[in-house]
Write an enzyme that holds these catalytic residues in place. Structure first.
Site, PDB file in Angstrom:
ATOM      1  N   GLU A 102     -37.834 -12.234  54.638  1.00 19.89           N
ATOM      2  CA  GLU A 102     -37.755 -10.742  54.339  1.00 19.89           C
ATOM      3  C   GLU A 102     -39.329  -9.922  54.236  1.00 19.89           C
ATOM      4  O   GLU A 102     -40.062 -10.658  54.034  1.00 19.89           O
ATOM      5  CB  GLU A 102     -37.139 -10.424  52.850  1.00 19.89           C
ATOM      6  CG  GLU A 102     -35.531 -10.350  52.995  1.00 19.89           C
ATOM      7  CD  GLU A 102     -35.145  -9.093  53.517  1.00 19.89           C
ATOM      8  OE1 GLU A 102     -35.978  -8.328  54.081  1.00 19.89           O
ATOM      9  OE2 GLU A 102     -34.226  -8.519  53.154  1.00 19.89           O
ATOM     10  N   ASP A 103     -39.301  -8.757  54.786  1.00 12.98           N
ATOM     11  CA  ASP A 103     -40.355  -7.822  54.594  1.00 12.98           C
ATOM     12  C   ASP A 103     -40.569  -7.620  53.306  1.00 12.98           C
ATOM     13  O   ASP A 103     -41.784  -7.868  52.633  1.00 12.98           O
ATOM     14  CB  ASP A 103     -40.328  -6.633  55.444  1.00 12.98           C
ATOM     15  CG  ASP A 103     -39.171  -5.846  55.366  1.00 12.98           C
ATOM     16  OD1 ASP A 103     -38.036  -6.276  54.761  1.00 12.98           O
ATOM     17  OD2 ASP A 103     -39.248  -4.668  55.560  1.00 12.98           O
ATOM     18  N   ASP A 106     -37.168  -5.331  46.905  1.00 16.28           N
ATOM     19  CA  ASP A 106     -37.151  -4.002  46.221  1.00 16.28           C
ATOM     20  C   ASP A 106     -36.294  -4.223  45.181  1.00 16.28           C
ATOM     21  O   ASP A 106     -36.699  -4.619  44.139  1.00 16.28           O
ATOM     22  CB  ASP A 106     -36.803  -2.860  47.011  1.00 16.28           C
ATOM     23  CG  ASP A 106     -37.105  -1.519  46.528  1.00 16.28           C
ATOM     24  OD1 ASP A 106     -37.514  -1.517  45.437  1.00 16.28           O
ATOM     25  OD2 ASP A 106     -37.250  -0.335  47.235  1.00 16.28           O
ATOM     26  N   LYS A 134     -41.792  -5.918  44.949  1.00 17.95           N
ATOM     27  CA  LYS A 134     -42.013  -4.664  44.025  1.00 17.95           C
ATOM     28  C   LYS A 134     -41.324  -5.300  42.626  1.00 17.95           C
ATOM     29  O   LYS A 134     -40.300  -4.940  42.329  1.00 17.95           O
ATOM     30  CB  LYS A 134     -41.381  -3.364  44.401  1.00 17.95           C
ATOM     31  CG  LYS A 134     -41.952  -2.747  45.749  1.00 17.95           C
ATOM     32  CD  LYS A 134     -41.075  -1.402  45.855  1.00 17.95           C
ATOM     33  CE  LYS A 134     -41.854  -0.436  47.044  1.00 17.95           C
ATOM     34  NZ  LYS A 134     -41.242   0.871  47.068  1.00 17.95           N
TER      35      LYS A 134
END
Ligand code: PRP
Length: 186
Positions: A102-103, A106, A134
């Site tokens: 995954e990039d 979130d 994050k």
């Protein structure tokens, strides 16, 4: 085609060097952990394209990669955790050691769904490598075995992360200036 304007960004959150070093670290850990097991990389389109390309080039060239595209139904910009598969894997994951690439994690909702989905298909193991996370934004705690860089809970773009499909090709990650997305000036 127009160049990006440096005034589009408030500040750089992760430099090219930060990203390169994090990728080196992730690849070394993955090489060690999968030294005696076959591995299938599963990239999540579109954001993971940059991470997958750079990570795969740091792993043995025999490692296969496959792709999924998913869409998260949600109110506004927040994902809801209700996920629809837009493009499914070509590979059968039964009995395979899957590493989701995954990039960004979130809220963690997309990832929680993906891990459960791949496990339900009979994968031998399902782990996650995410270039960015994050921590402040995590709603669903999902075990992410390989984390590249922890970033603050800001609107960031670059290295696969987009705003309205723009800025994915930026080689670093930057906080987007509010004037670009219609937010109030800071
Ligand atoms: C992004 C990112 C993750 C997901 C993370 O994808 O690539 O898949 O959101 O958000 P979450 O942790 O809150 O679920 P997006 O749906 O924006 O699609 P894209 O990869 O095509 O940009």
């Amino acid at each position: 085609m127009t160049d990006e304007d440096s005034s589009d960004f408030l500040r750089v959150v992760a430099t090219e060097e930060d990203i390169r070093l994090a990728l080196d670290r992730l690849a070394a850990a993955i090489r060690a952990d999968y030294a005696d097991r076959d591995l299938l990389l599963v990239g999540v389109l579109k954001g993971a394209v940059m991470t997958m390309a750079d990570l795969a080039r740091r792993l043995p060239a025999t490692v296969p990669m496959d792709w999924m595209a998913v869409s998260s139904y949600g109110a506004g910009t927040r994902s809801s955790g209700v996920v629809r598969i837009l493009k499914d894997l070509d590979a059968d994951v039964t009995g395979r050691n899957v590493l989701i690439v995954e990039d960004i994690v979130d809220s963690g909702r997309t990832l929680a769904w993906l891990v459960a989905n791949l496990r339900s298909r009979g994968a031998a193991s399902v782990e996650v490598a995410a270039m960015f996370r994050k921590p402040d934004a995590a709603v669903i705690k999902t075990d992410v075995r390989y984390v590249g860089i922890e970033i603050p809970n800001e609107f960031v773009v670059g290295f696969g992360l987009d705003y309205a499909e723009r800025y994915r090709g930026l080689p670093f990650v930057a906080a987007l200036a509010p004037h670009v997305y219609g937010g109030a000036p800071s």
